[in-house]
Design an enzyme around this catalytic site. Structure first.
Site, short mmCIF file in Angstrom:
data_model
loop_
_atom_site.label_atom_id
_atom_site.label_comp_id
_atom_site.label_asym_id
_atom_site.label_seq_id
_atom_site.Cartn_x
_atom_site.Cartn_y
_atom_site.Cartn_z
N SER A 63 0.80 -1.24 0.00
CA SER A 63 0.00 0.00 0.00
C SER A 63 0.83 1.28 0.00
O SER A 63 0.26 2.36 -0.21
CB SER A 63 -0.94 0.03 1.20
OG SER A 63 -2.14 -0.60 0.86
N LYS A 66 0.41 3.47 -2.92
CA LYS A 66 -0.74 4.38 -3.08
C LYS A 66 -0.31 5.85 -3.05
O LYS A 66 -0.98 6.72 -3.61
CB LYS A 66 -1.80 4.07 -2.01
CG LYS A 66 -2.46 2.71 -2.24
CD LYS A 66 -3.33 2.24 -1.09
CE LYS A 66 -3.88 0.82 -1.41
NZ LYS A 66 -4.53 0.17 -0.29
N TYR A 188 -3.94 -2.08 -10.17
CA TYR A 188 -3.89 -2.07 -8.70
C TYR A 188 -3.01 -3.22 -8.17
O TYR A 188 -2.15 -3.02 -7.31
CB TYR A 188 -5.31 -2.15 -8.12
CG TYR A 188 -5.28 -2.23 -6.61
CD1 TYR A 188 -4.99 -1.09 -5.85
CD2 TYR A 188 -5.48 -3.43 -5.95
CE1 TYR A 188 -4.90 -1.16 -4.47
CE2 TYR A 188 -5.41 -3.51 -4.56
CZ TYR A 188 -5.12 -2.37 -3.83
OH TYR A 188 -5.02 -2.44 -2.46
N TYR A 240 -3.69 2.87 8.09
CA TYR A 240 -4.88 2.03 8.31
C TYR A 240 -5.77 2.63 9.40
O TYR A 240 -5.86 3.84 9.54
CB TYR A 240 -4.47 0.58 8.65
CG TYR A 240 -3.64 -0.04 7.55
CD1 TYR A 240 -4.19 -0.27 6.30
CD2 TYR A 240 -2.31 -0.39 7.75
CE1 TYR A 240 -3.44 -0.82 5.28
CE2 TYR A 240 -1.56 -0.95 6.73
CZ TYR A 240 -2.13 -1.16 5.50
OH TYR A 240 -1.39 -1.69 4.48
N VAL A 258 1.18 -3.72 3.95
CA VAL A 258 1.17 -5.01 4.65
C VAL A 258 2.43 -5.83 4.40
O VAL A 258 2.60 -6.88 5.02
CB VAL A 258 -0.08 -5.86 4.31
CG1 VAL A 258 -1.35 -5.23 4.85
CG2 VAL A 258 -0.17 -6.16 2.83
#
Ligand code: GLU
Length: 304
Positions: A63, A66, A188, A240, A258
């Site tokens: 992530s 992102k 993605y 998160y 993660v």
């Protein structure tokens, strides 16, 4: 400020944190990463990079990618982006379907999965080859021209990504995806599979500590206002469902993944990336969070 000394203290300090978290196991390539890995790299805006431990070993940035897809989309899409994605903390799991349903297909922010999937759709609208553009952007930012997708990870993400398919289908059903679900998720899943080391990621984020100008390239990659927004989003939505706790302990805008990586910045001073695969229950690197807390507490350098 003796960053070298502080970084060298970390392996001994962190010993008590190992064995208390869980390595992500939803795909084999993440499950087999040794739990006790630890690396950190810190790049000063005006000065050298400092390193400790496994700082040169590549890991799955997941992530953290992102940040880079959002950067590319901000440069191309402008205000339209914020009609399709919100900018509030989600207060829910990063892949929550319930919240997306309540909020009629407008993801809370660009760092939860649904938001990142909409950002992929925007990149597909604006770029002829978004996968290559993303990879080349990271190569340019980090100065490592062999950075690439890990095709095994990308394949496994696609094979196990049922919730991401559900999110994408729900977005499509609500009119918030323009492109085909398969094409959007292919981008993605590939962005999640990018593999970089702490040093490479610290170089690739140092412009976020320098009002958008890369001290390595001597070039503006984002505007000052864009960087302000990105860093604010990291502070409010980057770690998160534990952003409040993370800000309380660390005091830096940060984005985690993660794979056990966390990238953080102190505007005007440094970028720092830490990697340790064992995660806490919220999905953030357990030793990584402890290392950043130690760094900002011992040096007295955080945004607060
Ligand atoms: N690749 C995983 C997913 O999309 C996890 C991404 C992450 O939060 O680091 O569900």
């Amino acid at each position: 400020m003796d960053f070298d000394k502080t970084l060298q203290e970390l392996p001994a300090y962190l010993r008590e944190f190992f064995g208390k978290g869980t390595v992500a196991s939803y795909i084999p390539a993440l499950a087999r990463v040794p739990a006790q890995k630890f690396g950190m790299a810190l790049c000063r805006v005006a000065g050298p990079c400092h390193r400790v431990g496994d700082s040169e070993e590549r890991f799955s940035i997941q992530s953290i990618s992102k940040l880079f897809t959002l950067s590319l989309a901000m440069g191309r899409c402008g205000e339209e982006l914020w009609r399709r994605v919100g900018r509030e903390p989600s207060g829910n799991r990063f892949n929550s379907l319930v919240q997306l349903e309540y909020e009629r297909g407008i993801p809370r922010n660009p760092f939860i999965n649904a938001g990142a999937i909409v950002i992929c759709d925007i990149l597909l609208d604006h770029l002829p080859n978004p996968k290559e553009t993303l990879r080349d952007y990271l190569r340019l930012l980090s100065g490592s021209f062999d950075i690439d997708f890990d095709q095994e990870v990308a394949r496994s993400e696609a094979e196990t990504g049922f919730i991401n398919y559900a999110l994408a289908n729900f977005l499509k059903g609500n009119g918030n995806l323009h492109n085909a679900v398969e094409a959007v998720l292919d981008l993605y899943f590939h962005q999640c599979s990018l593999a970089l080391s702490c040093s490479e990621l610290a170089r690739a984020t140092v412009h976020l500590a320098n009002a958008g100008v890369s001290p390595l390239l001597g070039e503006a990659l984002l505007t000052g206002p864009q960087v302000k927004r990105l860093n604010s989003l990291m502070l409010t939505s980057g770690t998160y469902d534990a952003v409040g706790e993370f800000a309380y302990r660390v005091g830096l805008p940060a984005k985690s993944g993660v794979g056990g990586g966390i990238a953080a910045v102190l505007p005007g001073d440094y970028s720092v990336v830490v990697w340790s695969p064992e995660l806490d229950p919220s999905g953030n690197s357990l030793a990584g969070g402890a290392a950043l807390e130690y760094l900002t507490t011992v040096t007295g350098k955080s945004i607060f």
